[in-house]
Every structure is written in C-alpha cells, then in structure tokens.
Design a protein around this motif. Structure first.
Motif, PDB file in Angstrom:
ATOM      1  N   ILE A 434       0.871  -1.182   0.055  1.00 34.57           N
ATOM      2  CA  ILE A 434       0.125  -0.042   0.041  1.00 34.57           C
ATOM      3  C   ILE A 434       0.802   1.206   0.190  1.00 34.57           C
ATOM      4  O   ILE A 434       0.684   2.157  -0.472  1.00 34.57           O
ATOM      5  N   HIS A 438       1.450   4.781  -2.917  1.00 36.08           N
ATOM      6  CA  HIS A 438       1.567   6.320  -2.599  1.00 36.08           C
ATOM      7  C   HIS A 438       2.939   6.883  -3.322  1.00 36.08           C
ATOM      8  O   HIS A 438       2.874   7.817  -3.747  1.00 36.08           O
ATOM      9  N   LEU A 500      -7.722  -0.594   2.247  1.00 37.84           N
ATOM     10  CA  LEU A 500      -6.463  -0.106   1.476  1.00 37.84           C
ATOM     11  C   LEU A 500      -6.049  -1.145   0.458  1.00 37.84           C
ATOM     12  O   LEU A 500      -5.613  -0.917  -0.711  1.00 37.84           O
ATOM     13  N   CYS A 504      -5.590  -0.307  -3.208  1.00 37.54           N
ATOM     14  CA  CYS A 504      -4.399  -0.140  -3.956  1.00 37.54           C
ATOM     15  C   CYS A 504      -4.316  -1.379  -5.097  1.00 37.54           C
ATOM     16  O   CYS A 504      -3.469  -1.120  -5.995  1.00 37.54           O
ATOM     17  N   GLN A 536      -4.155   9.444  -3.872  1.00 36.16           N
ATOM     18  CA  GLN A 536      -2.999   9.654  -2.614  1.00 36.16           C
ATOM     19  C   GLN A 536      -3.486  10.562  -1.755  1.00 36.16           C
ATOM     20  O   GLN A 536      -3.046  10.207  -0.456  1.00 36.16           O
ATOM     21  N   LEU A 539      -5.024   7.750   0.597  1.00 37.52           N
ATOM     22  CA  LEU A 539      -4.029   6.744   1.002  1.00 37.52           C
ATOM     23  C   LEU A 539      -3.462   7.384   2.167  1.00 37.52           C
ATOM     24  O   LEU A 539      -3.171   7.056   3.357  1.00 37.52           O
TER      25      LEU A 539
END
Length: 554
Positions: A434, A438, A500, A504, A536, A539
RNA sequence: GCGCCUGUAGCUCAAUAGGAUAGAGCAACGGACUUCUAAUCCGUAGGUUGGGGGUUCGAUUCCCUCCAGGCGCGCCA
C-alpha cells in the motif's frame, strides 16, 4: 465534512417509504450496502425483502412497485433496477462519482471526516500496563489498536481522549520495590536474591545503577518504610519513563496518565464503597464486604473490601470508572489483554450497580500475540523475565510494519507474528504494497513537474470515465468516508486495512494497464492525474488513521 | 467442570450488522520492464466454510449439539 453515499440513498428511500408504506419499516432494518458484483450495480438494498413480510406479497412484486418512485426520487443520482429475488440495485451516475474526486481534491486531509460521533465525549483507555517492567510485543498490539481506534473515532466526529491507567499501588509494586532493592544491594557486592515472586528481569539493573549514582548507598540507611518508599517510587517512575519512551517511538501518545494512587489520595476508593452500600448492593460475609455482581449476570459475587479491611483491586477499579463518569465522558472504551476477560462481567455489573447507562462502558479484549521466531513459539511473561520487548520488535521490523501487522486483523483473534518472516519477506509485505502505491503516485507528480506539464483543472478535463478502471477507483474514493464510519461504528481498524489493500490493488492494476502521462492527450492525462491525486489523498488520510507513514519514494 | 475467543484453499486471512456465483496474499506453475518506480501487473490451479441438526425468501454469518485449539475461572493486580 464528507458526504456518505449510503446516507443519501437512505434519505431517498425514507422519503419513498413515508409516501407509500408509512410506519411499516424501521430504518435500521434496511440495509444499504455496496454490491460484490458489477452487474448488480454499485449499491443494493434488501428493502423489498423486509417489506414483503409486512404486506404479504412477494419481494419481487414489492420491489417492482417501488422502482418507479425510487427512480424519480433518485433522479440525477442513481438508476434503479430490480433483480434476483427482489433486490433493488442502484447504479450511481458517473458525475456523482466524479464529484467525490473533486471533493477529495478540495478537502485534502479533511476528506473522510464525518460527523457520526456528533462530538460525543469519549475516552479510550488502553495499554495501562503495570509499571513493573518494559512493554512487550503483546502490549504493542493493544497500543496499536487503541491508538488507531482513537484516531478513527476522532475522524468520525467523536471527541476523543486517550488515557493510560497506572497501577502504582499494591503488592506488585511492593515486590517491585523489593526487587530493585535486591539489585541495588547486588551492585554493592551483597549476596542477596531477588524475592521469589519478584521481578527477575535484567531491566532493573540499570535503574539500580541510576539510583546508586543519584542517591548513593546512603539510601540503605533509611528506615525500612522510607527505604521501601524510595525504591518503589524510583522503580515506578523510571519504568514509566521507559514505557512512555517506547510508546512515543511507536507513535502512541496519551492525553492523560491517570494514577491509581490518586484515587486513594482523593478518598475516592472509600467513597465508592459507601456509594455502593447506600444503593444496597453490598453485604458482609466471612468478614469481607461483597458486591452483588451476580444480580447482573456475573457467575458469583465479588469482594470489595477484604477481611483485613483493605479494598480490592476491583473496588478501586470501580472508583476509577466512576471517576471517568464524573469527568463527563459519555462513552468509555477499555481495551484489555485476553488474560482479563474473566473480569468483564463483574465490571459491567458494577456499572449497573452504579446506575450508569448500559452503553457507557465498552470493553474490548485483545488476544495474545503468538510470537514466532523461526517457527518456534516464544512465551511472554513479565515475571519470568523472558519476553520479547516491543522495543526489539520496533528495531527489527520498524514501526510501520509492526503497527500494520497488529492492525490488519481483528484484535479479538490470535495473531501469529513471525519476526524472522516479517524481516525476511519484507519485500512482499502487505504494508509495502500500500505504501508503494503512494510512492508511485508521488513519483508521477515528480515526473510531470520534471517535464513541465501543468494539468488542466479537473472539471475541464472530465468528459466521463475513460474506462471501467477509473470508474471503479472513483467509487472506492467515494467510499472512503463510509469506511471511516463503518470502522468507527464497529470499532475495527482492520476494516481500513482491508479497504486499502483493495484500493491499492485497483490502483496498481490501473497503473500497469495504462500510461498515465500522455503529452499528446492532455485532457485524458489531466483527468487521470486528478484521479491519482485523489487516490493519494485517500491513502495519506487512511495511513494517518493507522499511524503509518506515507513515503514519497521507496 | 464452567465461561470467553477461535475453526473458511497447503499456509496466513477476507466476505462490510443474514444477501446474489465464498474472495485476496503467500507457496506452486506460466507470462509482462529500451517508455510515468517490476516492492508491480496478467493468467492457471486450489473449497463438503471442523461434523451434525435447526430458524427463513436466503446461513460462512443467528440458535442447539458434538469435535479441535487458545485463554480465563483468587479476599493477586
């Protein structure tokens, strides 16, 4: 403040129900949830199944009857279809999903904040390890859970305070003092043993050295009560400092450190006993004072005051919770280790005895961590002095990995944590998966900057979703505030982790499938960059809830 | 003996307050980097959801029972 799609859908459903079937269904009976299958739309409700029971018609028929009014009511928001045995499916309009990308862009770090808690004054008490030794790995799991849960509740609109309860009185502290004294004497060359039930761990040695340096051997000339007092206080203070330091490095910071001894100094421990007596829920037997906890589901009654006249730990714990109530908390969440689960019924019984609201106290049990090292299980016990300190875990695998491993599972289940494996496989570790997403996005923006590309504003670059992938990702973005709510309501940070992994996964697929920067098609490029920007932001905000870092490069 | 937690693919786990065809990762096998980070992606294979009953439109989810594992059952904290 973010919007919730299911809220909006629910409101519209409510409206239709009031018109067509007033007072027939309670709102909480109705489920509005995301679908698993694309052909079922984006969200679905079981409304027709619930109603069919009440109006004695087939679910399918009821659904068909509702379809038209729902369609009208949800105009410009979602298309409504009936499917299966009576499911009502909602297909969100693309521009609704698009608006969430804009919202994320606009709200930045506030995206995902909702007002579920309505400012409810909430306390989360966790870790609360006896100040008799360093934190070990099991405590780390409690710390990660309590801290992350607090962050999530805050994001969901609760007013949260984090508290550590310091058990700084009682036999264990006396034993601690005696153990430190033994270490102290050993330093001076005396041949003394640490008391059998004392604390054998070597962590007391540096503390003894420090005491010797600060106070000298004259400490031993004090009268026995004074001497014990010095050793006790010095041990507690130093161990607490170490604990606080470990927690700091684990990114866990408490608002309040509450000392059990303050309850005795303020007379609150005695007060609570009189209060319970007044309420008539106590009786004397065998020279002790008992609380009738069995009135409220406990197996048996419990002692408040021992035969020798001293209050039990249970009594001071009731006083402690009464103190929380008096401080104005409307919701108190206690997080305990699994070895305390037998204690839950009596604590709830005590709350009842005090006449506190049923939902005032919530207690969560965190199951032990089975720590493996090369497949071999390691036992953790503070008394035996054989334990794996949290500090060591942090040093070996890092804070991000440690926190994420603790958080990615329901804390009520046993966790197997193989240190060697976490280190060895650190390259395909879920947390890196994950974080990598980012870093990849950050890299995209470095690239555009390098090439001197200025993306068009989002609104100008959008003419519908180019492909199904972008739509799917937007849907996940739009669902983030919802996740915060679910996670807060169920008190489960691991839902964020699952979310997440999912988001992702979609992003990595998307990234591999399409080239995002295409200087010959600025409209498409700008939209995709906008989408990545929103991912982004989500995240970063989600990582913040878990207490893990959001790296720009890896 | 009693209570709490757990049991899903070979392994570690999902399945969002009972929802539609039980999904991921690891391990295995086969593919994708001269182009924005391959710590990634795509594909193949893998299941009597511990066993048995029940509740209903529908059960991995709720109830009963049995089996297996963990933890707890102090006038310790």
């Amino acid at each position: 403040m973010s919007r919730l799609i299911t809220e909006i859908l629910r409101e519209k459903i409510e409206e239709v129900l009031v018109m067509n079937f007033p007072g027939m269904v309670e709102e909480k009976e109705i489920a509005v949830e995301p679908t698993r299958e694309k052909s079922h739309g984006d969200f679905a409700t079981n409304l027709a199944f619930i109603l069919s029971r009440k109006v004695n018609k087939s679910p399918r028929e009821v659904a068909a009857n509702l379809q038209l009014s729902l369609s009208e009511s949800l105009q410009d928001f979602a298309r409504v279809e009936v499917a299966g045995g009576g499911f009502i499916n909602f297909f969100l309009e693309d521009k609704v999903l698009f608006s969430f990308i804009q919202e994320a862009e606009g709200e930045k770090e506030d995206f995902g904040a909702i007002n579920l808690g309505r400012g409810k004054k909430t306390q989360v008490e966790f870790v609360s390890v006896n100040p008799t030794g360093p934190l070990h790995v099991g405590h780390g799991k409690c710390a990660a859970f309590g801290d992350s849960l607090s962050r999530i509740l805050k994001k969901a609109g609760f007013q949260v305070e984090k508290e550590y309860y310091v058990n700084d009185v009682g036999r264990q502290i006396d034993l601690l003092g005696a153990s430190l004294e033994a270490r102290f004497r050993q330093l001076l060359g005396e041949k003394v043993e640490i008391p059998e039930e004392g604390y054998q761990g070597e962590y007391l040695i540096p503390i003894a050295e420090k005491l010797l340096q600060e106070r000298g051997r004259e400490v031993l000339d004090l009268s026995p009560p004074e001497r014990l007092e010095v050793f006790r206080n010095f041990a507690v203070q130093n161990i607490l400092d170490n604990i606080r330091c470990d927690l700091d490095d684990f990114r866990v910071h408490f608002d309040v450190w509450f000392r059990e001894s303050s309850l005795y100094q303020g007379g609150e421990a005695e007060e609570i006993i009189s209060l319970l007596q007044e309420r008539g829920y106590t009786y004397s037997k065998d020279g002790a004072l008992w609380l009738k906890t069995s009135n409220w589901g406990d197996d048996k009654d419990r002692v408040l005051v021992r035969e020798n006249g001293s209050p039990t730990y249970f009594a001071s714990d009731i006083a402690y919770h009464w103190n929380k109530w008096k401080r104005g908390f409307q919701l108190v969440i206690d997080i305990w280790g699994a070895d305390h689960h037998g204690y839950i019924p009596r604590m709830h019984a005590a709350m009842q005895a005090l006449g506190l609201p049923q939902d005032f106290l919530e207690i969560f049990i965190v199951q032990f961590v089975t720590l493996l090292r090369g497949g071999q299980p390691e036992r953790m016990s503070t008394r035996q002095g054989e334990f794996v300190p949290l500090r060591q875990l942090i040093d070996e695998v890092g804070v991000d990995v440690a926190r994420y491993y603790f958080l990615m599972r329901d804390p009520a289940t046993h966790l197997e944590f193989d240190i060697e494996e976490a280190k060895r496989q650190s390259m395909d570790n879920p947390v890196y998966y994950i974080q990598y997403a980012h870093a990849r996005i950050a890299s995209l923006f470095r690239e555009t900057q390098k090439r001197g590309i200025t993306p068009l504003p989002l609104t100008d670059s959008w003419s519908g979703f180019p492909t199904e992938q972008e739509r799917e990702i937007s849907k996940k973005i739009a669902y983030f505030p919802e996740m915060v709510g679910r996670s807060a309501l169920s008190r489960q940070p691991y839902l964020i982790c699952n979310y997440l992994q999912d988001l992702c996964g979609d992003f990595h697929s998307f990234y591999n499938l399409y080239r995002i920067i295409d200087e010959d098609n600025m409209e498409l490029t700008s939209f995709r960059l906008g989408l990545c920007r929103a991912v982004q932001i989500v995240l970063k905000n989600a990582f913040q809830l878990l207490g893990i870092s959001a790296p720009d490069t890896m």
